[in-house]
Design a protein around this motif. Structure first.
Motif, short mmCIF file in Angstrom:
data_model
loop_
_atom_site.label_atom_id
_atom_site.label_comp_id
_atom_site.label_asym_id
_atom_site.label_seq_id
_atom_site.Cartn_x
_atom_site.Cartn_y
_atom_site.Cartn_z
N UNK A 241 0.83 -1.22 0.00
CA UNK A 241 0.00 0.00 0.00
C UNK A 241 0.86 1.26 0.00
N UNK A 242 1.95 1.24 0.81
CA UNK A 242 2.86 2.39 0.82
C UNK A 242 3.56 2.55 -0.52
N UNK A 243 3.98 1.42 -1.12
CA UNK A 243 4.65 1.49 -2.42
C UNK A 243 3.70 2.04 -3.48
N UNK A 244 2.43 1.58 -3.44
CA UNK A 244 1.46 2.08 -4.42
C UNK A 244 1.19 3.57 -4.21
N UNK A 245 1.10 3.99 -2.94
CA UNK A 245 0.87 5.42 -2.66
C UNK A 245 2.02 6.28 -3.14
N UNK A 246 3.27 5.84 -2.93
CA UNK A 246 4.42 6.61 -3.40
C UNK A 246 4.51 6.62 -4.92
N UNK A 247 4.19 5.49 -5.56
CA UNK A 247 4.20 5.46 -7.02
C UNK A 247 3.13 6.39 -7.59
N UNK A 248 1.94 6.38 -6.98
CA UNK A 248 0.90 7.32 -7.43
C UNK A 248 1.33 8.76 -7.21
N UNK A 249 1.99 9.02 -6.07
CA UNK A 249 2.46 10.38 -5.81
C UNK A 249 3.48 10.82 -6.85
N UNK A 250 4.41 9.92 -7.21
CA UNK A 250 5.41 10.27 -8.23
C UNK A 250 4.73 10.53 -9.58
N UNK A 251 3.79 9.66 -9.94
CA UNK A 251 3.10 9.84 -11.23
C UNK A 251 2.28 11.13 -11.25
N UNK A 252 1.52 11.37 -10.18
CA UNK A 252 0.70 12.57 -10.13
C UNK A 252 1.55 13.83 -10.07
N UNK A 253 2.71 13.73 -9.43
CA UNK A 253 3.59 14.90 -9.38
C UNK A 253 4.08 15.29 -10.76
N UNK A 254 4.48 14.30 -11.56
CA UNK A 254 4.94 14.59 -12.91
C UNK A 254 3.78 15.09 -13.78
N UNK A 255 2.61 14.43 -13.68
CA UNK A 255 1.47 14.86 -14.48
C UNK A 255 1.00 16.25 -14.09
N UNK A 256 0.99 16.54 -12.80
CA UNK A 256 0.55 17.87 -12.37
C UNK A 256 1.53 18.96 -12.82
N UNK A 257 2.83 18.65 -12.83
CA UNK A 257 3.79 19.63 -13.33
C UNK A 257 3.56 19.93 -14.81
N UNK A 258 3.33 18.88 -15.59
CA UNK A 258 3.02 19.10 -17.01
C UNK A 258 1.73 19.89 -17.17
N UNK A 259 0.72 19.54 -16.36
CA UNK A 259 -0.56 20.26 -16.45
C UNK A 259 -0.40 21.72 -16.06
N UNK A 260 0.41 22.00 -15.03
CA UNK A 260 0.64 23.38 -14.63
C UNK A 260 1.34 24.18 -15.73
N UNK A 261 2.34 23.58 -16.35
CA UNK A 261 3.03 24.27 -17.44
C UNK A 261 2.08 24.54 -18.61
N UNK A 262 1.27 23.54 -18.93
CA UNK A 262 0.33 23.72 -20.04
C UNK A 262 -0.71 24.79 -19.72
N UNK A 263 -1.24 24.77 -18.49
CA UNK A 263 -2.23 25.77 -18.11
C UNK A 263 -1.64 27.17 -18.11
N UNK A 264 -0.42 27.32 -17.57
CA UNK A 264 0.22 28.64 -17.56
C UNK A 264 0.47 29.13 -18.99
N UNK A 265 0.92 28.22 -19.86
CA UNK A 265 1.17 28.59 -21.26
C UNK A 265 -0.12 28.99 -21.96
N UNK A 266 -1.20 28.21 -21.75
CA UNK A 266 -2.48 28.54 -22.37
C UNK A 266 -3.02 29.87 -21.85
#
Length: 471
Positions: A292-317
């Protein structure tokens, strides 16, 4: 073991002591011997192996020989007449000198040294479990902090995007108000021009921007919910790990530094100075780093990368839409200003033409009056009468053309004022301090094809000369 020589039996007649006295002493000795044998067997039974053979009816040396018989080497006869001795199969210690292989010793009670070693191993295991719990809690807490920080950045970007969406909606309202306000122009000025085309193009682009910003808001809302859920999961796992440790003698940040890692989630971090960093341990269902901890950390890593891309795209738009909206608004204002310059140029020419016509009409009228006076003084001829009729017809044509030209001049003046007020309206309404609700207060439910409601005053009123021209 010492062997007692049995005493020589004496006859009853030769004994001095009584028989009962002697039997009582023998009974006490037998009882003491039985107690000694039983206690000795019980004391040794905790140290001897479970499969040891001990029969009270068989001599000890026979029991021992039967017990160690399986330990001895097996002797095989070879074809050449020789022999081959091999140790028995299984685990154990091979004693080549005595040609025996006793099995592993499994005592019922651990030896003192083994007891101490097991105690030290238990302490080491407990300490390792506590260290692992601290490290897992520190990792989960650091991941929670990073996810929470990313959540705050996404919320701020959503506020900026929502503000830009409000500006786009206000731009659509300003476009609608501009179209409605231009409906005040006379019919002769409503011929479609490039300003109308720019307003239509602005409306289409603003609608496209509005759809794009709404899609960004929907995507960011989904990402926001995912980050919030991941943060709650990390907080629950961290709290669960902290329940293992009662006394935290080291801060969690210090635990991460000792582990040689500052973060297991943020991949864009500055590398730690330590060269010997602990790798991510494998997940263990019964350990501190559970799946459960491994899955939570993997989700956190994935969401962190996706949210950074989303933030850059939103700021650019958001930046692109701001520039596009400002550019298209300036284009509309420039087209209206160009239309105003062209209208002013036509007004000047028409005003000059009206002035020339006014002088011509004045001269023709004065000449016509003199012709009437001349016809009264002298007898008029047909040629004079025809000339007077021709001059009157020319005067009527001049008056009609003068009225039309004056009406067109007034229409041009109204169109110029309307365009000027539209430009003023757009510059005032697109000011950052004017919000969407304030922009709705000008023209909300008014249709330019119908007259204004009673008690309301339009932004631009026709000049006083228009009523005279209509007459």
């Amino acid at each position: 073991m010492p062997v007692l020589i049995p005493p020589i039996e004496q006859s009853e007649s030769s004994r001095v002591g009584a028989r009962e006295w002697r039997e009582e002493a023998q009974a006490k000795m037998l009882e003491a011997q039985q107690l000694t044998d039983r206690c000795g067997q019980e004391a040794v039974a905790m140290w001897q192996p479970k499969d040891s053979v001990w029969d009270p009816n068989v001599a000890r040396h026979l029991c021992k020989a039967a017990y160690i018989q399986p330990w001895r080497f097996h002797v095989q006869l070879l074809q050449d007449g020789g022999t081959l001795e091999t140790p028995p199969p299984g685990e154990g210690v091979t004693l080549w000198k005595s040609k025996m292989k006793p099995p592993a010793w499994h005592a019922r009670l651990p030896l003192p040294l083994n007891r101490d070693a097991r105690a030290l191993q238990t302490v080491d295991l407990v300490q390792a479990h506590v260290r692992g719990a601290r490290l897992a809690a520190a990792r989960l807490g650091r991941a929670q902090q990073q996810i929470n920080g990313q959540l705050q950045l996404l919320q701020r970007q959503r506020q900026a995007t929502d503000h830009r969406l409000s500006e786009v909606r206000k731009g659509l309202l300003i476009n609608q108000q501009s179209v409605k306000l231009r409906g005040y122009r006379p019919e002769s000025e409503k011929i479609p021009d490039k300003a109308d085309s720019m307003l239509t193009l602005e409306r289409e682009k603003l609608k496209s921007m509005k759809r794009k910003m709404e899609e960004d808001m929907e995507k960011s809302e989904v990402m926001l919910k995912a980050l919030a859920s991941c943060r709650d999961t990390l907080a629950f796992c961290c709290k669960e790990r902290l329940q293992v440790v009662d006394l935290m003698n080291k801060p969690l940040d210090k635990v991460l530094e000792l582990a040689g890692r500052h973060s297991w989630v943020d991949l864009s971090r500055i590398p730690t100075p330590s060269t010997q960093g602990q790798k991510t341990p494998p997940s263990d269902p019964v350990g501190v780093y559970t799946p459960e901890c491994a899955a939570a950390l993997n989700d956190a890593k994935r969401l962190l990368m996706e949210s950074k891309d989303a933030l850059q795209e939103m700021a650019k738009n958001e930046e692109d839409i701001r520039e596009q909206q400002l550019e298209i608004s300036d284009g509309v204002c420039s087209s209206l200003a160009q239309k105003m310059r062209e209208t002013t140029e036509l007004k000047e020419r028409m005003n000059m033409t009206v002035g020339l016509m006014r002088g011509t009409i004045h001269r023709c009228t004065k000449f016509n009056q003199e012709m009437y006076i001349t016809r009264g003084l002298i007898k008029g001829t047909d040629k004079l009468q025809r000339h007077i009729s021709h001059v009157e017809k020319n005067l009527e044509d001049l008056h009609t053309t003068h009225r039309n030209l004056t009406r067109s001049l007034n229409c041009k003046r109204i169109g110029h004022e309307v365009d000027y007020n539209v430009v003023r309206l757009r510059l005032r309404q697109r000011h950052p301090h004017v919000n969407y609700q304030q922009a709705q207060c000008l023209v909300n439910d008014w249709d330019p094809r119908t007259p204004p409601k009673t008690g309301t005053h339009p932004q631009t009123q026709p000049p006083k000369g228009d009523s005279k021209a209509a007459k």
